[in-house]
Design an enzyme around this catalytic site. Structure first.
Site, PDB file in Angstrom:
ATOM      1  N   GLY A 121       0.864  -1.184   0.000  1.00  0.00           N
ATOM      2  CA  GLY A 121       0.000   0.000   0.000  1.00  0.00           C
ATOM      3  C   GLY A 121       0.896   1.228   0.000  1.00  0.00           C
ATOM      4  N   ALA A 122       1.150   1.772  -1.198  1.00  0.00           N
ATOM      5  CA  ALA A 122       2.047   2.933  -1.305  1.00  0.00           C
ATOM      6  C   ALA A 122       1.240   4.220  -1.416  1.00  0.00           C
ATOM      7  CB  ALA A 122       2.980   2.764  -2.503  1.00  0.00           C
ATOM      8  N   GLY A 123       0.098   4.257  -0.734  1.00  0.00           N
ATOM      9  CA  GLY A 123      -0.726   5.468  -0.720  1.00  0.00           C
ATOM     10  C   GLY A 123      -0.125   6.496   0.220  1.00  0.00           C
ATOM     11  N   VAL A 159      -0.335   7.000   3.576  1.00  0.00           N
ATOM     12  CA  VAL A 159       0.306   6.531   4.811  1.00  0.00           C
ATOM     13  C   VAL A 159       1.526   5.663   4.493  1.00  0.00           C
ATOM     14  CG1 VAL A 159      -0.023   5.136   6.892  1.00  0.00           C
ATOM     15  CG2 VAL A 159      -1.840   6.676   6.128  1.00  0.00           C
ATOM     16  N   GLY A 160       1.382   4.743   3.531  1.00  0.00           N
ATOM     17  CA  GLY A 160       2.483   3.845   3.186  1.00  0.00           C
ATOM     18  C   GLY A 160       3.719   4.600   2.719  1.00  0.00           C
ATOM     19  N   HIS A 201      -9.319   0.998  18.452  1.00  0.00           N
ATOM     20  CA  HIS A 201      -8.810   2.186  17.765  1.00  0.00           C
ATOM     21  C   HIS A 201     -10.021   2.791  17.053  1.00  0.00           C
ATOM     22  CE1 HIS A 201      -6.254   4.920  15.650  1.00  0.00           C
ATOM     23  NE2 HIS A 201      -6.515   4.404  14.470  1.00  0.00           N
ATOM     24  N   ARG A 248     -14.586   3.954  11.048  1.00  0.00           N
ATOM     25  CA  ARG A 248     -13.597   2.958  10.612  1.00  0.00           C
ATOM     26  C   ARG A 248     -14.285   1.638  10.276  1.00  0.00           C
ATOM     27  NH1 ARG A 248     -11.202   5.943  14.703  1.00  0.00           N
ATOM     28  NH2 ARG A 248      -9.163   6.822  14.246  1.00  0.00           N
ATOM     29  N   ASP A 264       2.332  -1.702  -4.519  1.00  0.00           N
ATOM     30  CA  ASP A 264       0.962  -1.193  -4.687  1.00  0.00           C
ATOM     31  C   ASP A 264       0.382  -1.763  -5.968  1.00  0.00           C
ATOM     32  OD1 ASP A 264      -0.573   1.444  -3.281  1.00  0.00           O
ATOM     33  OD2 ASP A 264      -1.345   0.797  -5.227  1.00  0.00           O
ATOM     34  N   ASN A 303      -7.568  -0.047   8.212  1.00  0.00           N
ATOM     35  CA  ASN A 303      -8.704   0.036   9.140  1.00  0.00           C
ATOM     36  C   ASN A 303      -9.891  -0.815   8.706  1.00  0.00           C
ATOM     37  OD1 ASN A 303      -8.175   1.720  11.395  1.00  0.00           O
ATOM     38  ND2 ASN A 303      -8.096   3.503  10.033  1.00  0.00           N
TER      39      ASN A 303
HETATM   40  P1  NAI Z   1      -4.629   5.564   0.300  1.00  0.00           P
HETATM   41  O1  NAI Z   1      -5.911   5.431  -0.440  1.00  0.00           O
HETATM   42  O2  NAI Z   1      -3.830   6.806   0.141  1.00  0.00           O
HETATM   43  O3  NAI Z   1      -3.670   4.330  -0.028  1.00  0.00           O
HETATM   44  C1  NAI Z   1      -4.125   3.015  -0.054  1.00  0.00           C
HETATM   45  C2  NAI Z   1      -3.319   2.312  -1.124  1.00  0.00           C
HETATM   46  O4  NAI Z   1      -3.612   0.910  -1.075  1.00  0.00           O
HETATM   47  C3  NAI Z   1      -3.673   2.783  -2.559  1.00  0.00           C
HETATM   48  O5  NAI Z   1      -2.513   3.305  -3.181  1.00  0.00           O
HETATM   49  C4  NAI Z   1      -4.168   1.511  -3.233  1.00  0.00           C
HETATM   50  O6  NAI Z   1      -3.818   1.427  -4.605  1.00  0.00           O
HETATM   51  C5  NAI Z   1      -3.481   0.423  -2.411  1.00  0.00           C
HETATM   52  N1  NAI Z   1      -4.073  -0.880  -2.533  1.00  0.00           N
HETATM   53  C6  NAI Z   1      -5.390  -1.220  -2.525  1.00  0.00           C
HETATM   54  N2  NAI Z   1      -5.522  -2.551  -2.685  1.00  0.00           N
HETATM   55  C7  NAI Z   1      -4.275  -3.065  -2.777  1.00  0.00           C
HETATM   56  C8  NAI Z   1      -3.747  -4.373  -2.957  1.00  0.00           C
HETATM   57  N3  NAI Z   1      -4.546  -5.421  -3.051  1.00  0.00           N
HETATM   58  N4  NAI Z   1      -2.407  -4.520  -3.010  1.00  0.00           N
HETATM   59  C9  NAI Z   1      -1.579  -3.471  -2.910  1.00  0.00           C
HETATM   60  N5  NAI Z   1      -2.018  -2.188  -2.760  1.00  0.00           N
HETATM   61  C10 NAI Z   1      -3.352  -1.996  -2.685  1.00  0.00           C
HETATM   62  O7  NAI Z   1      -4.999   5.334   1.849  1.00  0.00           O
HETATM   63  P2  NAI Z   1      -4.148   5.750   3.123  1.00  0.00           P
HETATM   64  O8  NAI Z   1      -4.606   7.075   3.598  1.00  0.00           O
HETATM   65  O9  NAI Z   1      -2.723   5.526   2.848  1.00  0.00           O
HETATM   66  O10 NAI Z   1      -4.680   4.681   4.186  1.00  0.00           O
HETATM   67  C11 NAI Z   1      -4.408   3.291   4.007  1.00  0.00           C
HETATM   68  C12 NAI Z   1      -5.163   2.475   5.047  1.00  0.00           C
HETATM   69  O11 NAI Z   1      -4.642   2.768   6.342  1.00  0.00           O
HETATM   70  C13 NAI Z   1      -6.665   2.775   5.138  1.00  0.00           C
HETATM   71  O12 NAI Z   1      -7.386   1.598   5.395  1.00  0.00           O
HETATM   72  C14 NAI Z   1      -6.764   3.731   6.315  1.00  0.00           C
HETATM   73  O13 NAI Z   1      -8.041   3.734   6.910  1.00  0.00           O
HETATM   74  C15 NAI Z   1      -5.708   3.121   7.210  1.00  0.00           C
HETATM   75  N6  NAI Z   1      -5.192   4.019   8.228  1.00  0.00           N
HETATM   76  C16 NAI Z   1      -5.020   3.460   9.457  1.00  0.00           C
HETATM   77  C17 NAI Z   1      -4.522   4.212  10.482  1.00  0.00           C
HETATM   78  C18 NAI Z   1      -4.344   3.583  11.821  1.00  0.00           C
HETATM   79  O14 NAI Z   1      -4.209   4.303  12.794  1.00  0.00           O
HETATM   80  N7  NAI Z   1      -4.312   2.260  11.918  1.00  0.00           N
HETATM   81  C19 NAI Z   1      -4.179   5.643  10.303  1.00  0.00           C
HETATM   82  C20 NAI Z   1      -4.361   6.112   8.957  1.00  0.00           C
HETATM   83  C21 NAI Z   1      -4.856   5.304   7.951  1.00  0.00           C
END
Ligand code: NAI
Length: 337
Positions: free
Chosen positions: A35-37, A39-40, A201, A114, A59, A146
């Site tokens: 997941g290189a979005g 957060v990643g 969380h 969440r 990703d 999440n």
């Molecule tokens: P984002 O939408 O910016 O990045 C998510 C990435 O996952 C996207 O680039 C997408 O292409 C990729 N992805 C989706 N399916 C995939 C797969 N099968 N294989 C590889 N990559 C895949 O989202 P963001 O903001 O980076 O958040 C990511 C996750 O982390 C979300 O579920 C968010 O709710 C969670 N999160 C959890 C936190 C915590 O405290 N545990 C804090 C912030 C975010």
């Protein structure tokens, strides 16, 4: 000269084989981030800045991880990082990882809870955990996706890994927010606030006020009950507050992901709160929930059992019920909390 950091402990896995896009040196130990979005990618940057390990970003979106890796490589002379940075769509490139950070999936939109992400992310995480077991069977898994408590339990159940090797990132982030607000109220350094936030969380998180200190001074000696309640409430909504303003939380989660990664890769035995799988601790089983732990080279070295007053213990049980209902929705229930 290479910056090879040899960890003071035996590696669980073979030295990884990725060639990556950097020079042929590397830090020997590999962390993969799926997941290189938002957060990643920022987590990757923090891990490089702290020179913890080589990093592979994966990703599904064509070009995204490669682009992030290229951008990171271009930053590395300034941050004095000589390790390998790899960006790929190929999940097999996680081979040899000591730690896999799972941050893939759908993120919350403003107004979403969440738990609304449950089914969508459940299916993504489920598939990815199979791949992790296949390509990095000796790794530890840090769940970020999440709802993180339920996803951590899903990863634990699907992987068949021992419970010390599967944990999430949650409570440490809530703690960071709680610490920031206490520091703001008292006009003191954020560093001097020590605290733990346990439980879900989410809305049912539990800041442990009895165990909150300012450089060892119990918080109740410096703040009255009304101020503490205000801070606790603000901590509960802090994630949603950021999401409603900018669409997602990034820097705070990415900062603590690197702190947790460092605790493991350098065997630092940090004391923090994280979603883990209890086996009777706090009267809990069959779920993952935020609890105080020691995080070190083997992952969860220990769940710390603290005496809780009756109100806090029953709040923890309420928190567990919320998580447990998510686990049931995914068809993973195997008992009661
Ligand atoms: P984002 O939408 O910016 O990045 C998510 C990435 O996952 C996207 O680039 C997408 O292409 C990729 N992805 C989706 N399916 C995939 C797969 N099968 N294989 C590889 N990559 C895949 O989202 P963001 O903001 O980076 O958040 C990511 C996750 O982390 C979300 O579920 C968010 O709710 C969670 N999160 C959890 C936190 C915590 O405290 N545990 C804090 C912030 C975010």
């Amino acid at each position: 000269m290479s910056l090879a950091i040899r960890p003071p402990f035996k590696l669980a896995s073979r030295v990884h084989k990725n060639v990556g896009q950097a020079f042929d040196g590397g830090l020997v130990v590999l962390i993969s981030i799926i997941g290189a979005g938002r957060v990643g990618s920022v987590s990757a940057f923090n891990i490089l800045r702290m020179r913890i390990a080589d990093v592979t970003l994966v990703d599904v979106q064509e070009g995204l991880a490669e682009g992030e890796a290229l951008d990171l490589i271009q930053s590395s002379p300034a941050i004095e990082f000589d390790g390998k940075i790899n960006g790929t769509t190929k999940i097999s490139d996680i081979e040899g990882s000591e730690l896999v950070i799972l941050a893939a999936g759908v993120a919350r939109k403003p107004g979403m809870s969440r738990s609304e992400l449950l089914e969508r992310n459940g299916s993504i995480v489920s598939t990815l955990v199979d791949e992790i077991v296949r390509y990095a069977p000796a790794c530890k898994i840090m769940m970020v996706t999440n709802p993180v408590d339920v996803m951590t339990y899903l990863a634990y159940s699907k992987s068949g890994f021992e419970r010390n090797r599967v944990f999430g990132m949650g409570g440490i982030l809530d703690t960071l927010r709680y610490r920031s607000y206490i520091a703001l109220e008292l006009n003191v350094s954020r560093e001097d606030i020590r605290a733990l936030v346990i439980g879900e969380h989410g809305d049912q998180m539990i800041p442990l006020v009895d165990y909150t200190t300012i450089a060892g001074i119990p918080v109740r000696k410096l703040l009255d009950e009304a101020a503490i309640n205000r801070i606790v409430e603000r901590t509960r909504t802090s994630g949603s507050d950021v999401i409603s303003l900018k669409g997602g939380t990034v820097y705070a989660p990415a900062a603590v992901i690197a702190v947790m990664a460092e605790a493991i890769l350098r065997g630092r035995n940090r004391v923090l709160a994280a979603p883990v799988v209890p086996n009777g601790e706090y009267g809990l089983k069959h779920l993952a929930i935020g609890l105080p732990i020691i995080l070190g080279k083997d992952g969860v070295e220990k769940i710390i059992e603290l005496p809780l007053d009756d109100a806090t213990q029953s709040h923890l049980m309420e928190s567990a019920k919320v998580i447990y209902s998510g686990i049931e929705k995914l068809g993973l229930a195997s008992g009661s909390p």
